[in-house]
Design a protein around this motif. Structure first.
Motif, PDB file in Angstrom:
ATOM      1  N   GLU A  44      14.977  -9.359   0.705  1.00 36.54           N
ATOM      2  CA  GLU A  44      15.428  -8.467   1.770  1.00 36.54           C
ATOM      3  C   GLU A  44      15.476  -7.027   1.249  1.00 36.54           C
ATOM      4  O   GLU A  44      15.970  -6.766   0.154  1.00 36.54           O
ATOM      5  CB  GLU A  44      16.809  -8.884   2.264  1.00 36.54           C
ATOM      6  N   LEU A  45      14.946  -6.105   2.046  1.00 37.67           N
ATOM      7  CA  LEU A  45      14.944  -4.684   1.708  1.00 37.67           C
ATOM      8  C   LEU A  45      15.884  -3.930   2.634  1.00 37.67           C
ATOM      9  O   LEU A  45      16.108  -4.354   3.769  1.00 37.67           O
ATOM     10  CB  LEU A  45      13.530  -4.106   1.862  1.00 37.67           C
ATOM     11  N   ASP A  46      16.382  -2.797   2.162  1.00 38.04           N
ATOM     12  CA  ASP A  46      17.193  -1.929   3.019  1.00 38.04           C
ATOM     13  C   ASP A  46      16.255  -0.889   3.627  1.00 38.04           C
ATOM     14  O   ASP A  46      16.033   0.182   3.066  1.00 38.04           O
ATOM     15  CB  ASP A  46      18.279  -1.245   2.191  1.00 38.04           C
ATOM     16  N   LEU A  47      15.690  -1.221   4.779  1.00 39.08           N
ATOM     17  CA  LEU A  47      14.710  -0.348   5.424  1.00 39.08           C
ATOM     18  C   LEU A  47      15.366   0.826   6.154  1.00 39.08           C
ATOM     19  O   LEU A  47      14.670   1.730   6.607  1.00 39.08           O
ATOM     20  CB  LEU A  47      13.862  -1.165   6.402  1.00 39.08           C
ATOM     21  N   SER A  48      16.690   0.829   6.230  1.00 39.38           N
ATOM     22  CA  SER A  48      17.386   1.903   6.934  1.00 39.38           C
ATOM     23  C   SER A  48      17.202   3.252   6.256  1.00 39.38           C
ATOM     24  O   SER A  48      17.426   4.292   6.881  1.00 39.38           O
ATOM     25  CB  SER A  48      18.883   1.589   7.065  1.00 39.38           C
ATOM     26  N   ILE A  49      16.769   3.270   4.997  1.00 39.65           N
ATOM     27  CA  ILE A  49      16.583   4.539   4.298  1.00 39.65           C
ATOM     28  C   ILE A  49      15.291   5.240   4.723  1.00 39.65           C
ATOM     29  O   ILE A  49      15.106   6.410   4.412  1.00 39.65           O
ATOM     30  CB  ILE A  49      16.624   4.376   2.768  1.00 39.65           C
ATOM     31  N   PHE A  50      14.409   4.518   5.404  1.00 40.82           N
ATOM     32  CA  PHE A  50      13.142   5.081   5.846  1.00 40.82           C
ATOM     33  C   PHE A  50      13.214   5.477   7.318  1.00 40.82           C
ATOM     34  O   PHE A  50      13.888   4.822   8.108  1.00 40.82           O
ATOM     35  CB  PHE A  50      11.997   4.080   5.671  1.00 40.82           C
ATOM     36  N   GLU A  51      12.468   6.497   7.660  1.00 41.35           N
ATOM     37  CA  GLU A  51      12.370   6.891   9.063  1.00 41.35           C
ATOM     38  C   GLU A  51      11.487   5.872   9.776  1.00 41.35           C
ATOM     39  O   GLU A  51      10.329   5.670   9.393  1.00 41.35           O
ATOM     40  CB  GLU A  51      11.777   8.289   9.187  1.00 41.35           C
ATOM     41  N   GLY A  81       0.829  -1.187   0.000  1.00 38.47           N
ATOM     42  CA  GLY A  81       0.000   0.000   0.000  1.00 38.47           C
ATOM     43  C   GLY A  81       0.870   1.246   0.000  1.00 38.47           C
ATOM     44  O   GLY A  81       2.032   1.215   0.408  1.00 38.47           O
ATOM     45  N   VAL A  82       0.290   2.337  -0.472  1.00 37.63           N
ATOM     46  CA  VAL A  82       0.958   3.637  -0.455  1.00 37.63           C
ATOM     47  C   VAL A  82       0.142   4.533   0.470  1.00 37.63           C
ATOM     48  O   VAL A  82      -0.935   4.995   0.104  1.00 37.63           O
ATOM     49  CB  VAL A  82       1.058   4.241  -1.875  1.00 37.63           C
ATOM     50  N   THR A  83       0.658   4.717   1.689  1.00 37.28           N
ATOM     51  CA  THR A  83      -0.090   5.445   2.714  1.00 37.28           C
ATOM     52  C   THR A  83       0.577   6.744   3.149  1.00 37.28           C
ATOM     53  O   THR A  83      -0.001   7.486   3.923  1.00 37.28           O
ATOM     54  CB  THR A  83      -0.262   4.567   3.967  1.00 37.28           C
ATOM     55  N   GLY A  84       1.798   6.976   2.693  1.00 38.24           N
ATOM     56  CA  GLY A  84       2.550   8.138   3.145  1.00 38.24           C
ATOM     57  C   GLY A  84       3.580   7.796   4.209  1.00 38.24           C
ATOM     58  O   GLY A  84       4.438   8.604   4.527  1.00 38.24           O
ATOM     59  N   ASP A  85       3.496   6.599   4.774  1.00 43.21           N
ATOM     60  CA  ASP A  85       4.477   6.122   5.747  1.00 43.21           C
ATOM     61  C   ASP A  85       5.277   5.020   5.055  1.00 43.21           C
ATOM     62  O   ASP A  85       4.868   3.852   5.048  1.00 43.21           O
ATOM     63  CB  ASP A  85       3.777   5.587   6.996  1.00 43.21           C
ATOM     64  N   GLU A  86       6.412   5.399   4.455  1.00 40.40           N
ATOM     65  CA  GLU A  86       7.157   4.442   3.640  1.00 40.40           C
ATOM     66  C   GLU A  86       7.672   3.238   4.425  1.00 40.40           C
ATOM     67  O   GLU A  86       7.738   2.133   3.893  1.00 40.40           O
ATOM     68  CB  GLU A  86       8.303   5.148   2.917  1.00 40.40           C
ATOM     69  N   TYR A  87       8.030   3.451   5.685  1.00 39.66           N
ATOM     70  CA  TYR A  87       8.493   2.318   6.497  1.00 39.66           C
ATOM     71  C   TYR A  87       7.365   1.297   6.650  1.00 39.66           C
ATOM     72  O   TYR A  87       7.554   0.109   6.368  1.00 39.66           O
ATOM     73  CB  TYR A  87       8.995   2.792   7.867  1.00 39.66           C
ATOM     74  N   LYS A  88       6.198   1.748   7.068  1.00 34.24           N
ATOM     75  CA  LYS A  88       5.064   0.818   7.231  1.00 34.24           C
ATOM     76  C   LYS A  88       4.620   0.236   5.892  1.00 34.24           C
ATOM     77  O   LYS A  88       4.211  -0.916   5.823  1.00 34.24           O
ATOM     78  CB  LYS A  88       3.899   1.510   7.927  1.00 34.24           C
ATOM     79  N   ASP A  89       4.671   1.061   4.836  1.00 33.13           N
ATOM     80  CA  ASP A  89       4.280   0.549   3.518  1.00 33.13           C
ATOM     81  C   ASP A  89       5.142  -0.646   3.116  1.00 33.13           C
ATOM     82  O   ASP A  89       4.644  -1.597   2.520  1.00 33.13           O
ATOM     83  CB  ASP A  89       4.399   1.641   2.450  1.00 33.13           C
ATOM     84  N   HIS A  90       6.420  -0.612   3.446  1.00 33.79           N
ATOM     85  CA  HIS A  90       7.340  -1.684   3.053  1.00 33.79           C
ATOM     86  C   HIS A  90       7.459  -2.794   4.099  1.00 33.79           C
ATOM     87  O   HIS A  90       8.217  -3.743   3.905  1.00 33.79           O
ATOM     88  CB  HIS A  90       8.726  -1.097   2.747  1.00 33.79           C
ATOM     89  N   THR A  91       6.709  -2.662   5.197  1.00 33.76           N
ATOM     90  CA  THR A  91       6.718  -3.703   6.245  1.00 33.76           C
ATOM     91  C   THR A  91       5.279  -4.143   6.540  1.00 33.76           C
ATOM     92  O   THR A  91       4.834  -5.170   6.035  1.00 33.76           O
ATOM     93  CB  THR A  91       7.425  -3.204   7.526  1.00 33.76           C
ATOM     94  N   ASP A  92       4.553  -3.358   7.306  1.00 32.99           N
ATOM     95  CA  ASP A  92       3.200  -3.730   7.726  1.00 32.99           C
ATOM     96  C   ASP A  92       2.214  -3.857   6.569  1.00 32.99           C
ATOM     97  O   ASP A  92       1.282  -4.659   6.624  1.00 32.99           O
ATOM     98  CB  ASP A  92       2.639  -2.703   8.719  1.00 32.99           C
ATOM     99  N   HIS A  93       2.365  -3.038   5.533  1.00 32.08           N
ATOM    100  CA  HIS A  93       1.432  -3.018   4.401  1.00 32.08           C
ATOM    101  C   HIS A  93       1.985  -3.766   3.190  1.00 32.08           C
ATOM    102  O   HIS A  93       1.558  -3.520   2.065  1.00 32.08           O
ATOM    103  CB  HIS A  93       1.100  -1.576   4.008  1.00 32.08           C
ATOM    104  N   ALA A  94       2.942  -4.674   3.426  1.00 29.01           N
ATOM    105  CA  ALA A  94       3.622  -5.378   2.330  1.00 29.01           C
ATOM    106  C   ALA A  94       3.165  -6.829   2.218  1.00 29.01           C
ATOM    107  O   ALA A  94       2.957  -7.501   3.226  1.00 29.01           O
ATOM    108  CB  ALA A  94       5.131  -5.324   2.550  1.00 29.01           C
ATOM    109  N   TYR A  95       3.023  -7.275   0.985  1.00 28.38           N
ATOM    110  CA  TYR A  95       2.700  -8.659   0.661  1.00 28.38           C
ATOM    111  C   TYR A  95       3.672  -9.119  -0.411  1.00 28.38           C
ATOM    112  O   TYR A  95       4.203  -8.306  -1.167  1.00 28.38           O
ATOM    113  CB  TYR A  95       1.277  -8.785   0.110  1.00 28.38           C
ATOM    114  N   TRP A  96       3.860 -10.423  -0.504  1.00 26.68           N
ATOM    115  CA  TRP A  96       4.796 -10.978  -1.481  1.00 26.68           C
ATOM    116  C   TRP A  96       4.119 -11.980  -2.389  1.00 26.68           C
ATOM    117  O   TRP A  96       3.358 -12.830  -1.923  1.00 26.68           O
ATOM    118  CB  TRP A  96       5.961 -11.661  -0.757  1.00 26.68           C
ATOM    119  N   LEU A  97       4.398 -11.867  -3.662  1.00 20.65           N
ATOM    120  CA  LEU A  97       4.092 -12.904  -4.637  1.00 20.65           C
ATOM    121  C   LEU A  97       5.445 -13.554  -4.911  1.00 20.65           C
ATOM    122  O   LEU A  97       6.369 -12.888  -5.381  1.00 20.65           O
ATOM    123  CB  LEU A  97       3.509 -12.304  -5.920  1.00 20.65           C
ATOM    124  N   GLY A  98       5.583 -14.802  -4.555  1.00 23.09           N
ATOM    125  CA  GLY A  98       6.892 -15.453  -4.635  1.00 23.09           C
ATOM    126  C   GLY A  98       7.587 -15.339  -3.297  1.00 23.09           C
ATOM    127  O   GLY A  98       6.949 -15.237  -2.249  1.00 23.09           O
TER     128      GLY A  98
END
Length: 122
Positions: A112-119, A91-108
């Motif tokens: 691993e992501l580099d989440l250190s770039i997000f606040e 999802g795109v909610t404005g909170d990039e950290y949560k978008d790439h963690t809590d709001h993330a799903y995987w096909l396949g």
């Protein structure tokens, strides 16, 4: 080809989404064909096919932008057509950290992501 398991299958909960399709030298032609089809048949915005690391992505990737209205047709199609490619859907909610963690799903398989770039939320 592996499909997402039902408990990890993307759920349409947000107004806007990104799908990040991961690929390598051997699959660049496959992803190029997928992107052409996505743009012409679904009318979705396809980003650059990055043959380098961009943002939090530790593999080559391309970003697809879509909305909740496209979700029900696009996600099952993408899952069926991706072959062995791994895809992050979030999802795109404005909170990039949560978008790439809590709001993330995987096909396949998850990549691993580099989440250190997000606040990170406090």
């Amino acid at each position: 080809m592996t499909s997402a398991s039902p408990e990890h299958y993307p759920v349409n909960l947000h107004k806007a989404y990104h799908a990040h399709i991961y690929f390598d030298e051997q699959s660049v032609q496959h992803v190029t064909g997928l992107c052409e089809h996505i743009a012409t048949e679904f009318g979705l915005k396809v980003g650059r096919i990055h043959q380098k690391l961009v943002g939090p992505h530790r593999r080559w990737s391309v970003q697809i932008l879509f909305s909740h209205r496209d979700f029900e047709a696009f996600i099952p199609w993408l899952d069926a057509e991706r072959g062995d490619l791994d895809v992050l859907v979030h999802g795109v909610t404005g909170d990039e950290y949560k978008d790439h963690t809590d709001h993330a799903y995987w096909l396949g398989q998850p990549v691993e992501l580099d989440l250190s770039i997000f606040e990170k939320p406090r």
